[in-house]
Design a protein around this motif. Structure first.
Motif, PDB file in Angstrom:
ATOM      1  N   THR A 359      16.736  26.836  63.049  1.00 35.31           N
ATOM      2  CA  THR A 359      17.344  27.175  64.293  1.00 35.31           C
ATOM      3  C   THR A 359      18.870  27.486  63.762  1.00 35.31           C
ATOM      4  O   THR A 359      19.665  28.147  64.369  1.00 35.31           O
ATOM      5  N   THR A 360      19.321  26.442  62.846  1.00 34.44           N
ATOM      6  CA  THR A 360      20.923  26.523  62.670  1.00 34.44           C
ATOM      7  C   THR A 360      21.234  27.880  61.798  1.00 34.44           C
ATOM      8  O   THR A 360      22.119  28.408  62.080  1.00 34.44           O
ATOM      9  N   THR A 361      20.380  28.255  61.080  1.00 35.79           N
ATOM     10  CA  THR A 361      20.289  29.476  60.249  1.00 35.79           C
ATOM     11  C   THR A 361      20.588  30.576  61.122  1.00 35.79           C
ATOM     12  O   THR A 361      21.318  31.574  60.836  1.00 35.79           O
ATOM     13  N   THR A 362      19.503  30.711  62.246  1.00 38.24           N
ATOM     14  CA  THR A 362      19.590  31.585  63.234  1.00 38.24           C
ATOM     15  C   THR A 362      20.916  31.686  63.891  1.00 38.24           C
ATOM     16  O   THR A 362      21.616  32.868  64.181  1.00 38.24           O
ATOM     17  N   TYR A 363      21.567  30.563  64.256  1.00 40.59           N
ATOM     18  CA  TYR A 363      22.837  30.589  65.101  1.00 40.59           C
ATOM     19  C   TYR A 363      23.783  31.167  64.050  1.00 40.59           C
ATOM     20  O   TYR A 363      24.847  31.667  64.477  1.00 40.59           O
ATOM     21  N   GLN A 364      23.605  30.564  62.830  1.00 41.45           N
ATOM     22  CA  GLN A 364      24.840  31.271  61.784  1.00 41.45           C
ATOM     23  C   GLN A 364      24.588  32.632  61.521  1.00 41.45           C
ATOM     24  O   GLN A 364      25.757  33.245  61.464  1.00 41.45           O
ATOM     25  N   ALA A 365      23.473  33.236  61.504  1.00 41.54           N
ATOM     26  CA  ALA A 365      23.571  34.428  61.499  1.00 41.54           C
ATOM     27  C   ALA A 365      24.000  35.465  62.624  1.00 41.54           C
ATOM     28  O   ALA A 365      24.688  36.413  62.252  1.00 41.54           O
ATOM     29  N   ILE A 366      23.778  34.867  63.843  1.00 38.71           N
ATOM     30  CA  ILE A 366      24.303  35.311  65.116  1.00 38.71           C
ATOM     31  C   ILE A 366      25.750  35.206  64.840  1.00 38.71           C
ATOM     32  O   ILE A 366      26.516  36.292  65.309  1.00 38.71           O
ATOM     33  N   LEU A 367      26.304  34.206  64.563  1.00 35.67           N
ATOM     34  CA  LEU A 367      27.817  34.012  64.551  1.00 35.67           C
ATOM     35  C   LEU A 367      28.082  35.138  63.621  1.00 35.67           C
ATOM     36  O   LEU A 367      29.584  35.671  63.775  1.00 35.67           O
ATOM     37  N   LEU A 368      27.693  35.126  62.174  1.00 35.24           N
ATOM     38  CA  LEU A 368      28.206  36.032  61.176  1.00 35.24           C
ATOM     39  C   LEU A 368      28.225  37.392  61.675  1.00 35.24           C
ATOM     40  O   LEU A 368      28.941  38.056  61.376  1.00 35.24           O
ATOM     41  N   PHE A 369      27.069  37.945  62.411  1.00 41.94           N
ATOM     42  CA  PHE A 369      26.938  39.264  62.808  1.00 41.94           C
ATOM     43  C   PHE A 369      28.042  39.669  63.792  1.00 41.94           C
ATOM     44  O   PHE A 369      28.677  40.538  63.719  1.00 41.94           O
ATOM     45  N   LEU A 370      28.428  38.493  64.668  1.00 45.27           N
ATOM     46  CA  LEU A 370      29.423  38.608  65.764  1.00 45.27           C
ATOM     47  C   LEU A 370      30.676  39.030  65.096  1.00 45.27           C
ATOM     48  O   LEU A 370      31.605  39.590  65.739  1.00 45.27           O
ATOM     49  N   ALA A 371      31.005  38.008  63.998  1.00 42.23           N
ATOM     50  CA  ALA A 371      32.343  37.996  63.598  1.00 42.23           C
ATOM     51  C   ALA A 371      32.564  39.249  62.682  1.00 42.23           C
ATOM     52  O   ALA A 371      33.334  39.884  62.762  1.00 42.23           O
ATOM     53  N   LEU A 372      31.270  39.928  62.108  1.00 46.49           N
ATOM     54  CA  LEU A 372      31.438  41.236  61.381  1.00 46.49           C
ATOM     55  C   LEU A 372      31.527  42.227  62.340  1.00 46.49           C
ATOM     56  O   LEU A 372      32.478  43.117  61.872  1.00 46.49           O
ATOM     57  N   SER A 373      30.926  42.323  63.327  1.00 48.92           N
ATOM     58  CA  SER A 373      31.139  43.284  64.317  1.00 48.92           C
ATOM     59  C   SER A 373      32.616  43.286  65.044  1.00 48.92           C
ATOM     60  O   SER A 373      33.072  44.308  65.297  1.00 48.92           O
ATOM     61  N   ILE A 374      33.154  42.079  65.066  1.00 49.15           N
ATOM     62  CA  ILE A 374      34.505  42.073  65.820  1.00 49.15           C
ATOM     63  C   ILE A 374      35.456  42.679  64.589  1.00 49.15           C
ATOM     64  O   ILE A 374      36.493  43.187  64.974  1.00 49.15           O
ATOM     65  N   LEU A 375      35.366  42.037  63.417  1.00 46.93           N
ATOM     66  CA  LEU A 375      36.190  42.813  62.245  1.00 46.93           C
ATOM     67  C   LEU A 375      36.012  44.392  62.299  1.00 46.93           C
ATOM     68  O   LEU A 375      37.263  44.987  62.114  1.00 46.93           O
ATOM     69  N   ILE A 376      34.694  44.855  62.261  1.00 46.48           N
ATOM     70  CA  ILE A 376      34.564  46.072  62.389  1.00 46.48           C
ATOM     71  C   ILE A 376      35.215  46.934  63.436  1.00 46.48           C
ATOM     72  O   ILE A 376      35.836  47.763  63.381  1.00 46.48           O
ATOM     73  N   LEU A 377      35.128  46.480  64.724  1.00 49.15           N
ATOM     74  CA  LEU A 377      35.665  47.009  65.937  1.00 49.15           C
ATOM     75  C   LEU A 377      37.254  46.830  65.550  1.00 49.15           C
ATOM     76  O   LEU A 377      37.995  47.875  66.351  1.00 49.15           O
ATOM     77  N   GLY A 378      37.766  45.669  65.284  1.00 46.85           N
ATOM     78  CA  GLY A 378      39.181  45.443  65.201  1.00 46.85           C
ATOM     79  C   GLY A 378      39.568  46.629  64.241  1.00 46.85           C
ATOM     80  O   GLY A 378      40.804  47.107  64.502  1.00 46.85           O
ATOM     81  N   GLY A 379      38.854  46.844  62.974  1.00 46.13           N
ATOM     82  CA  GLY A 379      39.371  47.756  61.970  1.00 46.13           C
ATOM     83  C   GLY A 379      39.533  49.416  62.594  1.00 46.13           C
ATOM     84  O   GLY A 379      40.501  50.015  62.556  1.00 46.13           O
ATOM     85  N   ILE A 380      38.329  49.743  63.327  1.00 48.59           N
ATOM     86  CA  ILE A 380      38.156  50.882  64.193  1.00 48.59           C
ATOM     87  C   ILE A 380      39.491  50.998  65.095  1.00 48.59           C
ATOM     88  O   ILE A 380      40.096  52.040  65.223  1.00 48.59           O
ATOM     89  N   ALA A 381      39.768  49.905  65.866  1.00 47.15           N
ATOM     90  CA  ALA A 381      40.635  49.941  66.950  1.00 47.15           C
ATOM     91  C   ALA A 381      42.192  50.118  66.344  1.00 47.15           C
ATOM     92  O   ALA A 381      42.892  50.813  66.845  1.00 47.15           O
ATOM     93  N   ILE A 382      42.341  49.392  64.910  1.00 43.81           N
ATOM     94  CA  ILE A 382      43.611  49.602  64.521  1.00 43.81           C
ATOM     95  C   ILE A 382      43.776  51.143  63.983  1.00 43.81           C
ATOM     96  O   ILE A 382      44.742  51.702  64.084  1.00 43.81           O
ATOM     97  N   LEU A 383      42.696  51.682  63.410  1.00 41.37           N
ATOM     98  CA  LEU A 383      42.975  53.202  63.011  1.00 41.37           C
ATOM     99  C   LEU A 383      42.970  54.024  64.032  1.00 41.37           C
ATOM    100  O   LEU A 383      43.831  55.018  64.083  1.00 41.37           O
ATOM    101  N   VAL A 384      42.306  53.799  65.147  1.00 41.90           N
ATOM    102  CA  VAL A 384      42.664  54.481  66.502  1.00 41.90           C
ATOM    103  C   VAL A 384      43.967  54.706  66.936  1.00 41.90           C
ATOM    104  O   VAL A 384      44.557  55.670  67.311  1.00 41.90           O
ATOM    105  N   ILE A 385      44.471  53.529  67.241  1.00 41.91           N
ATOM    106  CA  ILE A 385      45.815  53.125  67.497  1.00 41.91           C
ATOM    107  C   ILE A 385      46.806  53.797  66.581  1.00 41.91           C
ATOM    108  O   ILE A 385      47.730  54.503  67.077  1.00 41.91           O
TER     109      ILE A 385
END
Length: 636
Positions: A359-385
């Motif tokens: 259960t802990t590993t699943t939550y950590q994987a979800i959090l890691l995925f969300l963090a990576l997604s936020i970083l990727i979206l943030g990078g794309i947003a900076i490039l677009v801006i």
């Protein structure tokens, strides 16, 4: 000893409560293999073990492991755990749902027999959930009984009854209803007080009919024992003991070891109050059978029982024999418990830790995925801006220029608006004079007309002139509308009477009767403007009323407002026009019932006047015919 089911306070690991232990073994045997041909159980176990290594089908191999786990506990309870654990691991690897459910069920049996009720409850509950997922109804019924059994052992009678009840209800829906004989038996044995004598007999008869239909010799013998015990309790001792003897013969002949032992012990217990020597004979017979089948638990129980009898009777010789036997059996049990290589509690704890880690590993994987997604979206947003930064600067400059242009245009429009208002006022003033002169001349000429045709033409000129003046007034009112602050206390009923007096001739021309039922009230209003509103609404009521109809004026009060209702019996408001009648120059205008013209301005101006007073105006069609206009004005 009339039943062989679970009793409370069981702990196999730390006490010698042999009666509950023995009854547990018998119950599990009945619960899980009751539909198996009784004399073939041992043969089946040997056959499955012999063919296990030859099985190539992975799923069938798991089923065989689970079947061995289910059958082997009579010989070696630890083997039940080993085979269930192995079956579960393989089923998890292959994601075989039924294999996982059966393995969990067998682990529940193991922990129950080991006396750990909480772990038994956990595994039985997990098995129940798995069986529900795969919609295995017969095994769901069995799982419900397992849960009821554990709750009963925990002295939780309410939950135990609820699970037995669920098993009973679900079992009745089964087409293959062989398990219902056991469900009914459990129901009656565990909760005899919930049934009267007749209901209990009916249920037992039903269970017997099911067992007979499926040739379930084990359950038929068990039902005989139940019936015999009921007879003895009802005072029919001779009949009951005879039936128990017959049940013993059937069980021994069918090679039902645990069932035979239980019935023999039950017979001995009944005889203790009648003939103790005969009772001891039955206990010794059961002991010999237990020793032959190497059942230490039952042997220990019976040795203790016989020892207690001889000790109480003062027979020291026999008491010594059975005390030694009891000591030997106790030491054997202790040796088995001490030398068992199965740390089953550690297994359960590790499983819990693994589940927590998963259960802990699943939550950590979800959090890691969300963090990576936020970083990727943030990078794309900076490039677009960055990419669009220059474009945004250019657009900003264009917007500033357009804003300056629009401000200039707005100033020009405001000047043009002022000029238009001035021009409108001049035109309206200049038009009023000739129209008024024309209308006055036509009125004078009407006083002395030569022919009827001339009178008709002059009347048309007067009407057209009046309508034109009215339209000019409405246009000026819309063009130069103001907020009416010059209010004064006015008796509303006086205004209504004045309007009715002026419009009465027009109403009589259509044979329309105006009835004023308004209550007197003084409100702060602009007298001229409110007169204009009331006059306009009553004029419209006359215009759209049918001949020989009535217009009724009523009033009502609220805490902060005063309402005026003008109710006509005319043609009403069409549904498609209901949302447009208060619009300026509305397309919803139409001719009156006598062909009167409408300009589409009156109601719009009425709405402006009422809203300027802080009130509201609305309408509704009457149930039968006509419409009602509602004017609401504030009291202060």
């Amino acid at each position: 000893m009339h039943r062989f089911f679970f009793y409370n306070g069981l702990n196999l690991c730390c006490c010698f409560l042999i009666i509950p232990l023995m009854r547990q073994l018998i119950f599990v045997l009945l619960l899980l293999v009751f539909c198996q041909k009784s004399n073939a159980q041992t043969d089946e176990l040997d056959l499955i073990q012999k063919n296990l290594s030859k099985q190539q089908d992975s799923l069938k191999y798991i089923d065989m492991l689970n079947r061995i786990s289910l059958l082997i506990y009579e010989k070696d309870i630890d083997s039940t755990f080993i085979y269930a654990k192995l079956a579960r691991e393989r089923a998890e690897h292959l994601d075989y749902s039924k294999g996982k459910a059966d393995a969990l069920n067998n682990l529940g049996i193991f922990f129950y027999l080991k006396g750990n009720l909480n772990l038994a409850l956990k595994y039985f509950d997990d098995a129940t959930k798995r069986y529900r997922q795969i919609e295995d109804t017969p095994n769901i019924v069995q799982s419900y009984m397992n849960l009821a059994m554990v709750y009963n052992a925990q002295d939780n009678r309410e939950r135990s009854f609820a699970w037995f009840n669920s098993a009973f209800k679900l079992g009745k829906t089964l087409r293959q209803d062989s398990i219902m004989s056991l469900v009914i038996y459990n129901y009656v044995v565990f909760f005899p007080d919930h049934f009267n004598t007749q209901t209990k007999r009916t249920l037992v008869q039903k269970a017997r009919a099911i067992s007979t239909r499926y040739q379930d010799e084990r359950m038929l013998i068990t039902l005989d024992q139940l019936t015999a015990n009921e007879m003895i309790r009802d005072g029919r001792q001779k009949e009951g003991l005879l039936l128990l003897d017959q049940a013993i013969d059937k069980a021994v002949k069918a090679k039902l070891f645990y069932v035979s032992n239980d019935i023999i012990i039950s017979m001995g217990n009944h005889l203790l109050t009648i003939d103790q020597k005969k009772a001891i004979i039955y206990f010794k017979r059961a002991l010999a059978m237990a020793e032959e089948n190497k059942s230490l638990i039952i042997s220990q129980y019976l040795s203790e029982k016989i020892f207690n009898y001889y000790d109480a009777a003062g027979d020291s010789k026999n008491a010594l024999i059975y005390s030694r036997k009891l000591l030997k059996l106790t030491m054997e049990r202790n040796d088995i418990n001490r030398t068992s290589g199965i740390d089953y509690l550690d297994y359960a704890l590790k499983e819990s830790e693994v589940n927590t880690l998963k259960t802990t590993t699943t939550y950590q994987a979800i959090l890691l995925f969300l963090a990576l997604s936020i970083l990727i979206l943030g990078g794309i947003a900076i490039l677009v801006i960055r990419k669009n930064n220059n474009k945004l600067k250019g657009l900003n400059n264009d917007i500033i220029k357009q804003n300056d242009y629009l401000n200039g245009t707005l100033e020009t429009l405001q000047m043009s608006q002022a000029d238009n208002k001035k021009l409108m006022k001049i035109v309206a003033h200049d038009l009023r004079n000739p129209i008024s002169a024309m209308t006055s001349a036509a009125k004078l000429m009407l006083t002395d007309v030569a022919t009827e045709e001339d009178e008709k033409l002059l009347s048309l000129i007067v009407t057209a002139g009046k309508n034109s003046l009215q339209m000019l007034n409405d246009l000026l009112q819309e063009q130069f509308k103001v907020i009416y602050t010059n209010k004064e206390p006015v008796q509303i009923n006086d205004i209504l009477q004045h309007c009715i007096a002026i419009l009465n001739d027009k109403a009589k021309a259509k044979n329309v009767n105006i009835i004023n039922l308004a209550e007197p009230i003084v409100l702060p209003v602009n007298k001229e403007k409110i007169w204009r509103v009331l006059s306009n609404i009553i004029t419209n009521a006359i215009k759209f009323s049918s001949p020989n109809s009535t217009i009724e004026i009523r009033t009502a009060e609220k805490s902060k407002t005063f309402l005026i209702y003008i109710v006509d019996e005319g043609i009403g408001i069409p549904e498609e026009s209901s949302g447009q009648i208060f619009d300026m120059f509305t397309i919803a205008k139409r001719k009156g019932t006598a062909g009167e013209d409408s300009f589409g301005l009156g109601l719009a101006i009425c709405k402006q006047i009422i809203e300027a007073h802080g009130g509201g105006i609305s309408f509704k069609n009457n149930p039968v015919r006509g419409a009602t206009f509602i004017i609401e004005l504030p009291k202060t």
